[in-house]
Design an enzyme around this catalytic site. Structure first.
Site, PDB file in Angstrom:
ATOM      1  N   SER A   1       0.851  -1.190   0.000  1.00 12.31           N
ATOM      2  CA  SER A   1       0.000   0.000   0.000  1.00 12.31           C
ATOM      3  C   SER A   1       0.883   1.235   0.000  1.00 12.31           C
ATOM      4  O   SER A   1       2.026   1.194   0.468  1.00 12.31           O
ATOM      5  CB  SER A   1      -0.890  -0.002   1.247  1.00 12.31           C
ATOM      6  OG  SER A   1      -1.523   1.252   1.433  1.00 12.31           O
TER       7      SER A   1
ATOM      8  N   TYR B   1      -2.144  -0.728  10.385  1.00 12.57           N
ATOM      9  CA  TYR B   1      -2.236  -1.085   8.964  1.00 12.57           C
ATOM     10  C   TYR B   1      -0.993  -0.587   8.225  1.00 12.57           C
ATOM     11  O   TYR B   1      -0.391  -1.331   7.446  1.00 12.57           O
ATOM     12  CB  TYR B   1      -3.492  -0.476   8.345  1.00 12.57           C
ATOM     13  CG  TYR B   1      -3.583  -0.670   6.855  1.00 12.57           C
ATOM     14  CD1 TYR B   1      -4.011  -1.882   6.317  1.00 12.57           C
ATOM     15  CD2 TYR B   1      -3.235   0.359   5.978  1.00 12.57           C
ATOM     16  CE1 TYR B   1      -4.088  -2.062   4.945  1.00 12.57           C
ATOM     17  CE2 TYR B   1      -3.315   0.183   4.605  1.00 12.57           C
ATOM     18  CZ  TYR B   1      -3.743  -1.028   4.094  1.00 12.57           C
ATOM     19  OH  TYR B   1      -3.810  -1.206   2.738  1.00 12.57           O
TER      20      TYR B   1
END
Length: 205
Positions: free
Chosen positions: A94, A107
């Site tokens: 990501s 995350y």
């Protein structure tokens, strides 16, 4: 994987469990009905949760890392015996694993770990197996829709799009195109690379 059928085969697997990964491989071997050779592995299972640091529990941490990091490791581990003849691995991380983001520190940490794991495996598995990583930003998928529902109107998809230099969020096909490029034998000199597909957001610094 080569097999006698003409349609894709779906094999369910909990990537966070070593036994489940092993069972998935055994199912692949039975479907292939021959010596199994894996040419391409895409590690794209992942979960996302917005949660500030002060509210995160051990279970929250474990759930995110179990899927995003341990899942990448375990499925790769399970597939390796069938890739040593040569192959390509593409991990999906990501933009948050490159530059961080607000409201989701665990995350971000998990995706940063996937980036680091990619580079380590690229060294460890060379020269036969190439390992690269794609880092998407927001992409219009069911996971994003779930994120918006969880936000309960505190922001919209239009708000998200406004943060990007390209003034929109990504489409799944755009990420898939980059993954296919990474996996292609035409990019056989590419390994250990981390490629952002993020509408320019990490370029903002």
């Amino acid at each position: 994987m080569k097999y006698s059928g003409k349609s894709p085969i779906f094999i369910p697997c909990d990537v966070s469990k070593q036994e489940s990964c092993a069972k998935a491989v055994e199912r692949m071997r039975s479907v292939a009905n021959a010596a199994l050779k894996v040419d391409l592995l895409i590690n794209c299972a992942g979960i996302y949760k917005e949660q500030r640091l002060e509210t995160i529990t051990e279970r929250d941490y474990e759930k995110i890392f179990d899927v995003n990091v341990k899942g990448t490791m375990l499925l790769t581990q399970a597939m390796l015996p069938f890739m040593y003849g040569g192959g390509s691995i593409v991990n999906v991380a990501s933009d948050a694993g490159i530059s961080g983001n607000y409201g989701c520190p665990i995350y971000c940490a998990s995706k940063g770990a996937v980036v680091a794991l990619t580079k380590a495996l690229a060294l460890e598995l060379a020269p036969k197996i190439r390992v690269n990583c794609v880092c998407p930003a927001d992409v219009d998928t069911p996971l994003l829709q779930e994120q918006l529902r969880a936000a309960e109107g505190s922001y919209t998809i239009e708000d998200m799009a406004s943060a990007y230099p390209l003034e929109r969020i990504g489409q799944a096909a755009e990420i898939a195109h980059v993954i296919c490029s990474m996996a292609s034998p035409h990019n056989s000199f590419m390994t250990g690379s981390v490629v952002a597909v993020d509408g320019g957001i990490t370029a903002k610094g």
